[in-house]
Design an enzyme around this catalytic site. Structure first.
Site, PDB file in Angstrom:
ATOM      1  N   LYS A  61      52.814 -68.021  73.988  1.00  0.00           N
ATOM      2  CA  LYS A  61      53.917 -67.785  72.740  1.00  0.00           C
ATOM      3  C   LYS A  61      54.269 -69.394  72.187  1.00  0.00           C
ATOM      4  O   LYS A  61      53.537 -70.248  72.811  1.00  0.00           O
ATOM      5  CB  LYS A  61      55.047 -67.401  73.444  1.00  0.00           C
ATOM      6  CG  LYS A  61      55.103 -65.842  74.119  1.00  0.00           C
ATOM      7  CD  LYS A  61      54.962 -65.046  73.158  1.00  0.00           C
ATOM      8  CE  LYS A  61      54.318 -63.475  73.451  1.00  0.00           C
ATOM      9  NZ  LYS A  61      55.193 -62.982  74.493  1.00  0.00           N
TER      10      LYS A  61
HETATM   11  C1  LIG Z   1      55.152 -61.654  75.379  1.00  0.00           C
HETATM   12  C2  LIG Z   1      56.156 -60.466  75.001  1.00  0.00           C
HETATM   13  C3  LIG Z   1      57.178 -59.805  75.954  1.00  0.00           C
HETATM   14  C4  LIG Z   1      57.199 -60.311  77.392  1.00  0.00           C
HETATM   15  O1  LIG Z   1      57.296 -61.626  77.684  1.00  0.00           O
HETATM   16  P1  LIG Z   1      56.615 -62.295  79.182  1.00  0.00           P
HETATM   17  O2  LIG Z   1      57.342 -63.671  78.915  1.00  0.00           O
HETATM   18  O3  LIG Z   1      55.320 -62.249  79.088  1.00  0.00           O
HETATM   19  O4  LIG Z   1      57.493 -61.226  80.303  1.00  0.00           O
HETATM   20  C5  LIG Z   1      57.846 -58.922  75.603  1.00  0.00           C
HETATM   21  N1  LIG Z   1      57.896 -58.408  74.342  1.00  0.00           N
HETATM   22  C6  LIG Z   1      57.225 -58.834  73.421  1.00  0.00           C
HETATM   23  C7  LIG Z   1      56.984 -58.350  72.199  1.00  0.00           C
HETATM   24  C8  LIG Z   1      56.033 -59.945  73.736  1.00  0.00           C
HETATM   25  O5  LIG Z   1      55.175 -60.563  72.872  1.00  0.00           O
END
Ligand SMILES: *Cc1c(COP(=O)(O)O)cnc(C)c1O
Length: 370
Positions: free
Chosen positions: A180
């Site tokens: 991210k």
């Molecule tokens: C990355 C993501 C998550 C979950 O995040 P984590 O930090 O990996 O638990 C949830 N929703 C979306 C749309 C994501 O891209």
């Protein structure tokens, strides 16, 4: 190999982490509050509650608005499974709404068709980094006395008619997973303007304990340590550079693919800025001899990594078996998932990388079209 995403860690990020390692606090110390204040500033909200992952943030959000067995929460079919899983953690039932065929954002018309007397919340997912249709979703939520929530894991720094994501729903969540924008390894947060939601989420992340040490309810250990918050503070300071770089890459891709028959980028909506967590291309497979698997394979042979975001959640085996969901329930998402690939998009891509992606996509499309 150019990956579809990667983190960008500089010397100052490393220094920020080592400084914490030399301090008295490794877990919950001053960096947590500092990170929360900085995130709340970026989002323009009163509160931010840092937790150990985006998934933990989704769980804390469902808890904070008091989702319970029997409650329905509408989520888009085109999202990461965690969006729906968090509803199930609380005993609720996820109800899958379809998406717009050109933006792949949750479609308010489909949401409207899935509202029932049990609907307690609607989750907007800012797919790929573009804010969802918040005004359309908000009026649907208001009409049912339901909460509008946001999974803004893709969209930190984006805006909707000038307002930042994270501030567009009753509660919003972010992820700070390594792929991210703000990379902490693992990490997440809930943002809100409602004091009680923030307080419930804070309690929930720490075993259900309140500030005087008593345990009010069952909670978890969803705390995010100072070590990671130090990295988050440093990374958050670079968010505008990251967004500008991603926008620059997107403009080059847009320009290159505008006249490419058989492949088209997702539509961008007016009045919204895009955070470009992902750059998604839709292939018009009727024009092709092969499917996206083969297209991805040929791109990989040229050194270009891609991914599919996502297989529709209602078609995952767990959901089919546990909730009886089936093909045909969200036809737009089902059709789209066969046609999409996410191309490389990250802060730190060079012009040479971008050119290689563009040339490779052009060549592969040419080879594979009928
Ligand atoms: C990355 C993501 C998550 C979950 O995040 P984590 O930090 O990996 O638990 C949830 N929703 C979306 C749309 C994501 O891209």
């Amino acid at each position: 190999m150019i990956p579809y995403a990667r983190q960008w860690i500089e010397e100052d990020d490393i220094a920020a982490v080592t400084q914490v390692l030399r301090s008295d606090w490794l877990t919950t110390g001053p960096k947590v509050a500092e990170f929360e204040a900085k995130l709340a500033e970026v989002c323009g909200t009163r509160y931010a509650v840092a937790v150990s992952s985006g998934t933990a943030a989704l769980h804390a959000m469902m808890y904070a608005i008091n989702i319970r067995p029997g409650d329905e929460v509408i989520v888009p079919a085109m999202t990461f499974a965690a969006t729906a899983n968090a509803v199930v953690y609380q005993g609720g039932t996820p109800v899958f709404a379809d998406v717009d065929p050109e933006t792949l954002l949750i479609d308010p018309a489909s949401v409207e068709a899935k509202l029932t007397d049990k609907t307690r919340a609607i989750v907007a997912v800012d797919y790929a980094g573009q804010p969802a249709n918040y005004s359309g979703l908000e009026s649907l939520a208001l009409g049912r006395d339901a909460h509008l929530l946001a999974d803004a894991c893709h969209s930190i720094g984006a805006t909707y008619h000038g307002r930042p994501t994270g501030s567009l729903a009753a509660c919003s969540v972010f992820s700070f997973h390594a792929v991210k924008h703000v990379a902490m390894g693992e990490g997440g947060a809930v943002t809100t303007n409602t004091a009680s939601f923030a307080a419930w989420a804070r309690m929930f992340r720490n075993h259900g304990r309140c500030t005087d040490g008593g345990m009010l309810d069952l909670g978890y250990n969803y705390r995010l340590p100072d070590i990671q918050c130090a990295l988050g503070i440093s990374q958050l300071g670079k968010i505008n550079t990251s967004l500008a770089c991603r926008e620059f890459v997107a403009r080059q891709y847009d320009g290159a693919f505008r006249d490419l028959d058989g492949a088209r980028p997702l539509r961008r909506e007016n009045g919204r800025s895009h955070a470009y967590h992902l750059y998604v291309v839709q292939f018009d497979l009727e024009q092709f001899k092969v499917g996206t698997c083969e297209i991805a394979k040929r791109l990989r042979e040229r050194g270009v990594g891609t991914q599919i975001h996502y297989r529709p959640v209602h078609l995952l085996r767990y959901y089919r078996e546990r909730f009886g969901t089936q093909p045909g329930m969200c036809p737009v998402a089902e059709h789209a998932s066969e046609q999409i690939l996410s191309l490389p998009m990250y802060y730190g891509m060079t012009e040479k990388d971008v050119d290689l992606v563009i040339d490779s996509v052009r060549e592969v499309v040419k080879e594979c079209r009928r």
